[in-house]
Design an enzyme around this catalytic site. Structure first.
Site, PDB file in Angstrom:
ATOM      1  CG  ASP A  80      -0.948  -7.374   1.947  1.00 18.97           C
ATOM      2  OD1 ASP A  80      -0.184  -6.477   1.525  1.00 18.97           O
ATOM      3  OD2 ASP A  80      -2.001  -7.129   2.562  1.00 18.97           O
TER       4      ASP A  80
ATOM      5  CG  ASP B 275       2.644  -0.006   7.825  1.00 21.26           C
ATOM      6  OD1 ASP B 275       2.149  -0.537   6.811  1.00 21.26           O
ATOM      7  OD2 ASP B 275       1.983   0.240   8.853  1.00 21.26           O
TER       8      ASP B 275
ATOM      9  CG  HIS C 186       1.448   2.513  12.608  1.00 28.31           C
ATOM     10  ND1 HIS C 186       0.082   2.376  12.725  1.00 28.31           N
ATOM     11  CD2 HIS C 186       1.747   2.082  11.361  1.00 28.31           C
ATOM     12  CE1 HIS C 186      -0.408   1.876  11.605  1.00 28.31           C
ATOM     13  NE2 HIS C 186       0.590   1.694  10.761  1.00 28.31           N
TER      14      HIS C 186
ATOM     15  CG  ASP D  51      -2.611   4.061   2.790  1.00 31.81           C
ATOM     16  OD1 ASP D  51      -2.291   3.042   2.138  1.00 31.81           O
ATOM     17  OD2 ASP D  51      -3.333   4.014   3.812  1.00 31.81           O
TER      18      ASP D  51
ATOM     19  CG  HIS E 257      -0.438   0.018   2.530  1.00 31.23           C
ATOM     20  ND1 HIS E 257      -0.149   1.173   3.206  1.00 31.23           N
ATOM     21  CD2 HIS E 257      -0.132  -0.995   3.372  1.00 31.23           C
ATOM     22  CE1 HIS E 257       0.320   0.882   4.406  1.00 31.23           C
ATOM     23  NE2 HIS E 257       0.348  -0.429   4.540  1.00 31.23           N
TER      24      HIS E 257
ATOM     25  CD  GLU F  40      -3.076  -1.527   5.657  1.00 32.65           C
ATOM     26  OE1 GLU F  40      -3.156  -2.531   6.397  1.00 32.65           O
ATOM     27  OE2 GLU F  40      -2.548  -0.447   6.038  1.00 32.65           O
TER      28      GLU F  40
END
Length: 486
Positions: free
Chosen positions: A215, A154, A459, A121, A119, A188
């Site tokens: 994934d 990520d 994150h 984003d 992904h 996502e």
């Protein structure tokens, strides 16, 4: 008495014999494939291309803040510029506003396609924390042997590494037998509805079924499994579901100087306490049992004996795993009270109290089962329970005896021969869940080696990937794509 003692001792000897025999009979589940074919990666050039993508702040829309459309448009233009062979040879389709689907046609149309995912984003950086980063979060700095920035782990790192691999294979003249699909979502981090979910719907409408799906997900970690010193490549074979249950109690209200025996807050507090004291049962399923089936044979004899004989030791294993939050999440549907609302003033009785409890659902359990559990445990007609709209059932458990699993395990061991490969249950959600109806071999793995301390970077602050580790990821995706041809 002597006879009973002899019978007891004989029984112990028989039991010990059974346990040892079963332990010695357990064989390794790891494969020993031939070495990977050479694939040259210019690590510094690849790191520079990743760094450029990190500088584009592709934060998905959330909480009323719109997505940065210009950043997503710039990223797609950047990918066109830096991966010219990909865009000349593969069919590119926009899906929604920010997502994209690439098709690399295979030479054998009878073979089912494989799908690689990632992904574009990223999550936002918490306001006021940018100064705490060693390198600015959207700087894309390459320094000290690392590429720094939000999205390295990520998940722009996966997307760019896949494109690097395909670009390199095209340069080498590789033509796949099996059609390869690349799906890169743009939302996502906020549910994947406009990206992965829409892409899966598009493929279903076209009648596509997939050989396998790969994934983001588990990584290669050291020091996470007791008794295992080698890096463990954790491959997610299932995802937990999630649902939030809203609990509401209506009260009389009034002044706190004349309270009833139980206020609305008191009634609701008791309900929350009951839910925390009576969690849903722990079980080794949904990928957690398979983890020990693959790693048990690699452990020292004492631990190997335990995991070779779960028919006897499973209750002890579950008790041990339930004792820590990180492992408890892998063996049960978890209960987390997250919100509590009562009166707006300290001397006013609440006329309404509300709480929200978030459940992460173990495969085999369900949203409806969670709601039934809540109502049964609370057992109070004054507490109204209902589910919030944003919810997801747990995914099916993917196979570990399929061709797709074999290709993935072989590829990991070829590129990272020091690693042990094991299935596991992902406690978070990924876009892969939308494709489980298209394949029974849906896997979640990122070919990066991290230390335990690095997990906080996901994150969090100082997200980064090593330059050489990123080059290894590119080599993995290239080998994986070559192996999918059989």
């Amino acid at each position: 008495m002597k006879r009973l003692l002899l019978v007891f001792l004989l029984g112990l000897c028989v039991l010990a014999g059974v346990l040892v025999t079963r332990t010695l009979a357990v064989s390794s589940r790891q494969v020993a494939p031939e070495a990977a074919a050479p694939f040259t990666v210019d690590a510094d050039a690849a790191a520079a291309r990743l760094a450029g993508a990190l500088r584009l702040e592709t934060v998905a829309a959330s909480d009323g803040v719109p997505a940065n459309d210009a950043a997503f448009d710039a990223l797609h233009a950047y990918l066109r510029e830096h991966f010219p062979r990909v865009h000349a040879s593969l069919k590119r389709e926009a899906v929604g506003r920010h997502s994209v689907l690439y098709t690399w046609p295979g030479t054998d149309a009878s073979l089912r396609p494989v799908l690689l995912m990632g992904h574009l984003d990223v999550v936002p950086v918490e306001p006021g924390t940018q100064g705490a980063w060693t390198r600015p979060p959207f700087s894309g700095d390459v320094a000290d042997g690392y590429v720094w920035g939000r999205g390295t782990l990520d998940d722009k790192g996966s997307v760019l590494a896949i494109l690097e691999a395909v670009e390199g294979l095209l340069t080498a003249g590789h033509a796949p037998k099996r059609t390869v699909l690349l799906a890169f979502g743009g939302d996502e981090e906020v549910g994947g509805h406009g990206g992965a979910e829409a892409t899966a719907k598009l493929l279903r409408e076209r009648g596509v079924t997939l050989e396998s799906v790969l994934d983001e997900g588990g990584m290669m970690l050291t020091g996470t499994v007791p008794g295992i010193t080698a890096p463990v490549a954790l491959v997610g074979v299932a995802e937990k579901g999630f649902v939030s249950v809203e609990l509401v109690v209506d009260g009389e209200g009034g002044h706190s100087s004349m309270p009833p025996r139980q206020t609305a807050v008191g009634i609701l507090s008791r309900a929350i306490s009951r839910l925390e004291e009576q969690p849903m049962p722990a079980e080794l399923r949904g990928g957690s049992r398979a983890l020990f089936e693959f790693l048990g044979p690699e452990m020292p004899f004492g631990q190997r004996l335990v995991f070779a004989n779960l028919w006897l030791f499973e209750p002890l294993v579950l008790r041990q795993l339930s004792a820590q939050p990180s492992t408890n999440a892998a063996v049960r549907t978890t209960t987390a009270a997250t919100m509590f609302e009562g009166s707006v003033k300290d001397n006013v009785l609440p006329s309404r109290a509300r709480a929200v409890v978030n459940f992460r659902i173990l495969p085999g359990d369900s949203v409806e089962g969670v709601l039934a559990h809540v109502r049964g445990v609370v057992d109070d007609s004054r507490v109204k329970a209902g589910t919030l709209a944003f919810q997801s059932e747990p995914s099916p458990v993917s196979r570990t005896d399929s061709e797709g699993w074999g290709v993935l395990q072989k590829s990991i061991r070829q590129v990272f021969p020091e690693s042990l490969v094991a299935p596991y249950l992902m406690v978070g959600a990924a876009d892969a869940r939308y494709f489980t109806g298209l394949s029974d071999s849906v896997y979640r793995f990122m070919p990066l080696r991290l230390e335990r301390a690095d997990l906080a970077r996901l994150h969090g602050r100082d997200e980064r990937v090593s330059v050489q580790g990123y080059a290894g990821a590119v080599r993995f995706y290239a080998q994986y794509l070559r192996n999918t041809d059989g």
